[in-house]
Design an enzyme around this catalytic site. Structure first.
Site, PDB file in Angstrom:
ATOM      1  N   ASP A 164       0.883  -1.163   0.000  1.00 21.33           N
ATOM      2  CA  ASP A 164       0.000   0.000   0.000  1.00 21.33           C
ATOM      3  C   ASP A 164       0.921   1.213   0.000  1.00 21.33           C
ATOM      4  O   ASP A 164       1.608   1.480   0.983  1.00 21.33           O
ATOM      5  CB  ASP A 164      -0.879  -0.043   1.259  1.00 21.33           C
ATOM      6  CG  ASP A 164      -1.792   1.163   1.377  1.00 21.33           C
ATOM      7  OD1 ASP A 164      -1.597   2.148   0.637  1.00 21.33           O
ATOM      8  OD2 ASP A 164      -2.703   1.124   2.228  1.00 21.33           O
ATOM      9  N   TYR A 215       1.515   0.069  14.900  1.00 21.72           N
ATOM     10  CA  TYR A 215       0.565  -0.032  13.795  1.00 21.72           C
ATOM     11  C   TYR A 215       0.990   0.827  12.609  1.00 21.72           C
ATOM     12  O   TYR A 215       1.282   1.994  12.741  1.00 21.72           O
ATOM     13  CB  TYR A 215      -0.831   0.417  14.256  1.00 21.72           C
ATOM     14  CG  TYR A 215      -1.788   0.473  13.109  1.00 21.72           C
ATOM     15  CD1 TYR A 215      -2.304  -0.707  12.586  1.00 21.72           C
ATOM     16  CD2 TYR A 215      -2.130   1.675  12.505  1.00 21.72           C
ATOM     17  CE1 TYR A 215      -3.148  -0.673  11.500  1.00 21.72           C
ATOM     18  CE2 TYR A 215      -2.976   1.710  11.428  1.00 21.72           C
ATOM     19  CZ  TYR A 215      -3.484   0.535  10.929  1.00 21.72           C
ATOM     20  OH  TYR A 215      -4.313   0.563   9.849  1.00 21.72           O
ATOM     21  N   LYS A 246      -2.673  -2.355   7.471  1.00 21.02           N
ATOM     22  CA  LYS A 246      -3.041  -3.766   7.513  1.00 21.02           C
ATOM     23  C   LYS A 246      -1.966  -4.620   6.877  1.00 21.02           C
ATOM     24  O   LYS A 246      -1.083  -4.122   6.196  1.00 21.02           O
ATOM     25  CB  LYS A 246      -4.340  -3.995   6.766  1.00 21.02           C
ATOM     26  CG  LYS A 246      -5.475  -3.174   7.259  1.00 21.02           C
ATOM     27  CD  LYS A 246      -5.867  -3.555   8.675  1.00 21.02           C
ATOM     28  CE  LYS A 246      -6.996  -2.672   9.104  1.00 21.02           C
ATOM     29  NZ  LYS A 246      -6.612  -1.260   9.016  1.00 21.02           N
TER      30      LYS A 246
END
Ligand code: F6R
Ligand code: MG
Ligand code: MG
Length: 371
Positions: A13, A234, A237
């Site tokens: 991404d 984080y 995903k």
């Protein structure tokens, strides 16, 4: 001996439009131009560029084997070029999955996800490539088990003598970085005990036991890269990809697709912190929407022909999958009604986002003993 073909799917991404929704067409164009150049330089044989929601997908064939530095460098440089365009267009989270500035020989551990299979091509070599958005690598455990281990999904396990010999599963413990090999059917219950814990134990590869393809040649391979572990925090995903080979002693393409006929639950969805159903989609519905989801899976089918990609077929673009999509939408509705409650929201230690440390700090000293 026949020259081997490697099929590599490497994804990242590197920025998307309207939040974490969809890859911009200019990134696809940029990636195509970059891989076209790699073909002309003799680095790769063929390629197909697509996206799964906000993940750019590089599907490449070559003769260099798995984990090849030149191939991984090509993917990395392609993602970098796309990041430049993403920055120019002010796309959301431009360059998100490129976690380091300097490339070190292999994309593993640097952010992108990869699944690769080296094979002696059979005379006809059908493959399916599955690309998921808004979920994690273990999301493939259930459908891959059903394809290669469950006779209620794959009839060939019972009625094709080659499949009757069963399959060997390579399972990775992605927390302690170990792996184990388990044979189905005889170790099926042991296998299920591990892979049911899909946040930790992930099917990495599957091998055929019949001898129809060489026993050390994977017939399925999944990406297992977990971004939150790589980065220590984080960063998005771990949206996984899988390569699955079909037919002639392996599950038929229809059996491979059968594993997706109902929407099982996976973790991910909004903020990587929720359980929700997987919705299988064709290319036309290949982006997330509601609550940044529900998690999607795109499937493309190809034939390999001397390392060229013949296809693709849009595997889920079919009315036969409408009931699964409808059920996924209904389940999404049901799960959403739980709001911030488990089991819709993930248990605390599995959430990608948490305000807990701040809340603990804020309320420190206010907790009273009840013993
Ligand atoms: C990211 C994702 C999204 C984001 C959410 C919040 O892959 O799936 O659900 O987690 O949109 O994103 P930020 O924190 O970037 O605003
Ligand atoms: Mg994103
Ligand atoms: Mg994504």
């Amino acid at each position: 001996m026949a020259e081997k073909t490697t099929l590599s799917v490497i994804k990242a991404d590197v920025g998307s439009v309207a939040g974490h929704q969809v890859v911009h067409p200019r990134l696809i164009e940029t990636a195509r131009a970059s891989l076209k150049e790699a073909v002309s330089l003799g680095v790769i044989e063929d390629f197909y560029v697509t996206h799964a929601g906000d993940d750019l997908q590089l599907i490449m064939t070559h003769r260099r084997g798995v984990d090849n530095p030149k191939i991984h460098e090509t993917a990395w440089l392609t993602f970098q070029k796309c990041t430049e365009v993403a920055k120019e267009l002010h796309l959301y989270a431009a360059g998100q999955d490129l976690l380091v500035d300097a490339f070190a020989g292999n994309v593993r551990g640097l952010g992108p996800g990869s699944a690769e299979v080296e094979m002696v091509e059979r005379p006809a070599e059908p493959v399916a490539i599955f690309m998921m958005d808004k979920t994690e690598p273990g999301a493939f455990n259930l459908p891959i088990f059903r394809m290669f281990g469950d006779p209620f999904c794959s009839a060939g396990l019972v009625i094709d003598i080659a499949m009757h010999a069963g399959f060997r599963f390579e399972v990775w413990d992605i927390e302690s970085h170990q792996r184990i090999f388990l044979n189905c059917p005889e170790e099926m219950y042991d296998l299920l005990m591990f892979i049911g814990s899909k946040g930790r134990y992930v099917i990495k590869r599957v091998y055929a036991r019949s001898g129809k393809v060489p026993k050390d040649e994977a017939v399925a391979c999944m990406s297992t890269d977990k971004l939150s572990q790589i980065a220590g925090k984080y960063v998005g995903k771990d949206d996984p990809v899988a390569i699955v080979r079909a037919q002639s002693g392996l599950p038929a393409m229809g059996e491979i697709l059968e594993a997706w006929a109902w929407p099982f639950l996976v973790s991910g969805w909004n903020r990587g912190s929720h359980n929700g159903p997987v919705m299988v989609v064709g290319q036309s519905a290949n982006r997330t929407s509601r609550f940044d989801g529900p998690p999607r899976c795109l499937g493309l089918g190809f034939q390999l022909a001397d390392a060229t990609l013949v296809g693709p077929v849009d595997l889920f673009e079919d009315p036969a999958f409408e009931p699964a999509r409808r059920e996924a939408a209904e389940l999404a509705d049901y799960m959403r009604r739980h709001g911030p409650f488990e089991p819709h929201r993930l248990p605390m230690d599995e959430m990608e986002y948490t305000t807990m440390p701040e809340l603990m700090e804020k309320h420190k000293g206010k907790w009273e003993s009840v013993r």
